[in-house]
Design a protein around this motif. Structure first.
Motif, short mmCIF file in Angstrom:
data_model
loop_
_atom_site.label_atom_id
_atom_site.label_comp_id
_atom_site.label_asym_id
_atom_site.label_seq_id
_atom_site.Cartn_x
_atom_site.Cartn_y
_atom_site.Cartn_z
N VAL A 66 0.85 -1.19 0.00
CA VAL A 66 0.00 0.00 0.00
C VAL A 66 0.88 1.23 0.00
O VAL A 66 1.83 1.35 0.78
CB VAL A 66 -0.93 0.00 1.22
N SER A 67 0.60 2.15 -0.89
CA SER A 67 1.37 3.39 -0.96
C SER A 67 0.50 4.56 -0.53
O SER A 67 -0.72 4.50 -0.59
CB SER A 67 1.90 3.61 -2.38
N GLY A 68 1.14 5.64 -0.09
CA GLY A 68 0.40 6.81 0.34
C GLY A 68 -0.32 7.47 -0.83
O GLY A 68 0.12 7.35 -1.96
N PRO A 69 -1.43 8.14 -0.55
CA PRO A 69 -1.98 8.49 0.76
C PRO A 69 -3.00 7.48 1.29
O PRO A 69 -3.82 7.82 2.15
CB PRO A 69 -2.66 9.83 0.48
N TYR A 70 -3.00 6.25 0.77
CA TYR A 70 -4.02 5.27 1.14
C TYR A 70 -3.67 4.62 2.47
O TYR A 70 -2.49 4.41 2.80
CB TYR A 70 -4.13 4.21 0.05
N VAL A 71 -4.73 4.28 3.21
CA VAL A 71 -4.53 3.72 4.55
C VAL A 71 -4.54 2.20 4.53
O VAL A 71 -4.00 1.57 5.44
CB VAL A 71 -5.60 4.25 5.52
N ASP A 72 -5.15 1.60 3.53
CA ASP A 72 -5.15 0.15 3.43
C ASP A 72 -5.31 -0.27 1.98
O ASP A 72 -5.56 0.55 1.09
CB ASP A 72 -6.26 -0.48 4.30
N ALA A 73 -5.16 -1.58 1.73
CA ALA A 73 -5.21 -2.11 0.37
C ALA A 73 -6.56 -1.93 -0.28
O ALA A 73 -6.66 -1.66 -1.48
CB ALA A 73 -4.82 -3.59 0.38
N GLU A 74 -7.62 -2.05 0.50
CA GLU A 74 -8.97 -1.93 -0.07
C GLU A 74 -9.24 -0.51 -0.56
O GLU A 74 -9.83 -0.30 -1.61
CB GLU A 74 -10.01 -2.33 0.98
N GLN A 75 -8.78 0.48 0.21
CA GLN A 75 -8.95 1.87 -0.22
C GLN A 75 -8.14 2.15 -1.48
O GLN A 75 -8.61 2.84 -2.39
CB GLN A 75 -8.52 2.82 0.90
N GLN A 76 -6.95 1.59 -1.55
CA GLN A 76 -6.11 1.78 -2.73
C GLN A 76 -6.75 1.14 -3.95
O GLN A 76 -6.74 1.71 -5.05
CB GLN A 76 -4.73 1.17 -2.47
N ARG A 77 -7.33 -0.04 -3.77
CA ARG A 77 -7.99 -0.74 -4.88
C ARG A 77 -9.21 0.06 -5.35
O ARG A 77 -9.44 0.22 -6.55
CB ARG A 77 -8.42 -2.12 -4.44
N ALA A 78 -10.00 0.58 -4.39
CA ALA A 78 -11.19 1.36 -4.75
C ALA A 78 -10.81 2.61 -5.52
O ALA A 78 -11.49 3.00 -6.48
CB ALA A 78 -11.97 1.72 -3.49
N ALA A 79 -9.72 3.25 -5.13
CA ALA A 79 -9.27 4.45 -5.84
C ALA A 79 -8.83 4.11 -7.25
O ALA A 79 -9.10 4.86 -8.20
CB ALA A 79 -8.13 5.11 -5.06
N GLY A 80 -8.13 2.98 -7.39
CA GLY A 80 -7.70 2.56 -8.72
C GLY A 80 -8.88 2.28 -9.63
O GLY A 80 -8.88 2.67 -10.81
#
Length: 211
Positions: free
Chosen positions: A7-21
Motif C-alpha cells: 500500500v502506498s500513500g496516501p491510502y490507509v489500506d489495500a482496499e482503499q487503494q484498490r477502490a481508488a484505482g
C-alpha cells in the motif's frame, strides 16, 4: 509478505487503494463512453430522419464478417473475465495464458476488419474511394462516413487493448507484477477490454443490422 506492505500513500489500506484505482478507471471509461456516445447519437438522428436511405446504405456492409468479428470479441472478453478471476486467486500462469489468447483474438479481429475494409474498397463503398454511382443520395455517403469513423476509432481502441493485454501478460509472466497483490492492474486492463467489446456489441446492430 502481506498485501498491506504494498500500500502506498496516501491510502490507509489495500482496499482503499484498490477502490481508488477502480474509480480512476471508471472515470476514464466514462470519457470513452461519451466519445462513442456522440457517434451513436449521430447514427440515431440519421436513422430517424432518413430511415430508407440508412437501410439501403447498411445493405452495403458485410453482415457475416461483422458477425464473425462479434463472436471473436465476445470470446476474447470471456477469456479476460476468467483471467481477472484467476488474478484474484494468484494464478499467474492462467492469467498469462488467457491474456495471450485474448490478445491473439484481438489481432484476429483487426485482421478480419482489414479484410472487410478491402472488400468494401473492392465494392466501391469505402468513403474516399466509393463509386459515385453506387449510392443514390448524400445520406448514404454520410452513413458510410459514420461507419468508417466509428469502426476505425474502435479498431484503434482494439489496438491499444491488444498492447495492454500483451504488456500485462508479460509483466505477470516475468513476475514483475505480483499476484494477487497487484491484481488491480489485471482488473483495470480487463475493464478496458470489456468496454472495447461492449462498444462493438452496440456498433454491430446500429450499423450492420439497420437494414
Amino acid at each position: 509478505m502481506t498485501e498491506q506492505a504494498y500500500v502506498s500513500g496516501p491510502y490507509v489500506d489495500a482496499e482503499q487503494q484498490r477502490a481508488a484505482g477502480l474509480m480512476g478507471m471508471y472515470v476514464f471509461l466514462g470519457s470513452e463512453i461519451m466519445l462513442f456516445g456522440g457517434l451513436f447519437a449521430a447514427a440515431l438522428v440519421i436513422r430517424v430522419l432518413y430511415p430508407h436511405e440508412v437501410v439501403e446504405a447498411s445493405k452495403a456492409l458485410h453482415i457475416w464478417i461483422g458477425a464473425i468479428n462479434t463472436a471473436v470479441l465476445l470470446t476474447s472478453s470471456l477469456a479476460v473475465a476468467v483471467a481477472v478471476h484467476a488474478a484474484r486467486q494468484g494464478q499467474r500462469r492462467t492469467v498469462v495464458m488467457l491474456f495471450a489468447i485474448a490478445a491473439v483474438l484481438g489481432v484476429a479481429f483487426l485482421a478480419i476488419k482489414a479484410f472487410e475494409y478491402s472488400r468494401e474498397y473492392a465494392d466501391g463503398v469505402l468513403p474516399g474511394f466509393s463509386d459515385p454511382a453506387r449510392f443514390t443520395g448524400n445520406v448514404e455517403h454520410l452513413f458510410m462516413n459514420l461507419y468508417l469513423i466509428a469502426t476505425a476509432l474502435h479498431a484503434l481502441h482494439v489496438t491499444v487493448g491488444v498492447a495492454l493485454l500483451s504488456g500485462v501478460a508479460t509483466f505477470v509472466g516475468t513476475e514483475r507484477l505480483l499476484l494477487p497483490r497487484r491484481s488491480i492492474v489485471v482488473e483495470n486492463t480487463g475493464l478496458y477490454w470489456h468496454l472495447v467489446d461492449a462498444i462493438w456489441v452496440f456498433l454491430y446492430p446500429v450499423l450492420y443490422l439497420a437494414r
